[in-house]
Design an enzyme around this catalytic site. Structure first.
Site, PDB file in Angstrom:
ATOM      1  N   ASN A 117       0.820  -1.210   0.000  1.00 38.30           N
ATOM      2  CA  ASN A 117       0.000   0.000   0.000  1.00 38.30           C
ATOM      3  C   ASN A 117       0.854   1.260   0.000  1.00 38.30           C
ATOM      4  OD1 ASN A 117      -1.374   2.188   2.068  1.00 38.30           O
ATOM      5  ND2 ASN A 117      -2.806   1.358   0.553  1.00 38.30           N
ATOM      6  N   GLU A 151      -3.965  -1.207   6.698  1.00 36.34           N
ATOM      7  CA  GLU A 151      -3.417  -0.143   7.524  1.00 36.34           C
ATOM      8  C   GLU A 151      -4.548   0.609   8.218  1.00 36.34           C
ATOM      9  OE1 GLU A 151       0.120   0.389   7.949  1.00 36.34           O
ATOM     10  OE2 GLU A 151      -0.271  -1.633   7.197  1.00 36.34           O
TER      11      GLU A 151
END
Length: 320
Positions: free
Chosen positions: A66, A269
């Site tokens: 990411n 996240e």
């Protein structure tokens, strides 16, 4: 030249070091940069594009992937290197669903030489994600799972923490809007998938594809009794367009306005938002993946071969 951006926690793993040395001995033009703190992977990915690197490999878990994606998206589209994945995390949801190898030697070979395919990238406000964002109970579980436990138990850690969290569960009320409709809902789970799975193998949006220009949405409303929970679980298996507790649909954008902070996980996240807007950037990145990748529509308009130093047709791209 290819740049490998390697999560610092994985840099000293013997299997990873052996894979890098073996790839170089076989002729790969591979440079390695190791991260030290948050933000390093994004910065190194952006620098790689500005330096003219043809491919960037994210070596780490879903969070490292990411961060690399967010760095690449800072670049103009024509300057973005192709993205490869060397999965070294506890869950590896994106790599697993792509059908990539999981052992370092085979995975690095695949990341270097598989053809790159044009894929969509989703954006939540000012943050990008390639796989999935979840909100509500599932996000609370993922964000509260200690990293040490994830390393010890892998995907099973999420199930353990989920069972503990269930005793303190609370719903998340708000208003969901999308291109084709809107809904007031007290959320149990909200999943917005560009990919299909999150949280250590939970297939929340199994029909999602990385190159269809759409988000796949799973909305699970709050339940208050055992009978309602049984109904909800049955609907999760059937995945109705609009059930009593479960709703699924596809859209190019979605907005949520909440009465309080909603816990989210963006490619694993954690973050919190009172409200957010998510939309798709179509064909924003080139991603190294098998030709018969289950996350790609077969009629995708464009496939480009690897721009690395040699083309390798014989990469084994099955799960190890």
């Amino acid at each position: 030249m290819t740049r490998l951006i390697l999560n610092g926690q994985a840099a000293q793993l013997p299997q990873v070091r052996d894979a890098v040395f073996a790839s170089r001995e076989a002729g790969a033009d591979l440079e390695v940069h190791v991260t030290w703190e948050d933000g390093d992977a994004a910065r190194l990915a952006e620098q790689a594009g500005r330096a003219g690197r043809s491919r960037v490999i994210a070596g780490g878990g879903d969070g490292t992937v990411n961060e690399v994606v967010n760095g690449l998206m800072r670049l103009p589209r024509e300057r973005r290197p192709a993205l490869g994945i060397l999965p070294l995390g506890s869950a590896n949801d994106l790599a697993t669903s792509l059908g990539l190898p999981l052992m370092p030697a085979e995975a690095l070979e695949a990341a270097l030489y598989l053809p790159s395919h044009s894929v969509d990238v989703a954006r939540l406000d000012d943050r990008y994600f390639l796989n999935m964002t979840t909100g509500g109970f599932g996000a609370e579980v993922t964000s509260s799972t200690p990293k040490s436990l994830k390393r010890l138990l892998g995907g099973g850690a999420y199930s353990l923490i989920g069972a503990l969290k269930a005793w303190q569960y609370r719903p998340y009320p708000g208003r969901l809007s999308w291109a084709e409709g809107q809904r007031d809902a007290s959320l149990f789970v909200l999943a917005m998938g560009n990919g299909i799975q999150s949280g250590g193998g939970q297939r929340l949006t199994p029909e999602a594809r990385l190159n269809d220009g759409l988000l796949d949405i799973l909305l699970v409303r709050d339940f208050t009794s055992l009978r309602e929970m049984v109904t909800m679980r049955r609907e999760l298996l059937d995945r109705p367009a609009r059930g009593e507790f479960v709703e699924t649909f596809r859209t190019s954008w979605v907005t949520f306005e909440s009465e309080g902070d909603l816990p989210l996980t963006l490619d694993g996240e954690p973050l919190r938002r009172r409200g957010f807007h998510v939309e798709i950037d179509t064909g924003a990145l080139e991603l190294a993946a098998p030709r018969e990748c289950p996350l790609l529509e077969r009629h995708a308009p464009r496939v480009t071969e690897s721009r690395t130093t040699r083309h390798h047709e014989g990469v084994d791209a099955t799960n190890s």
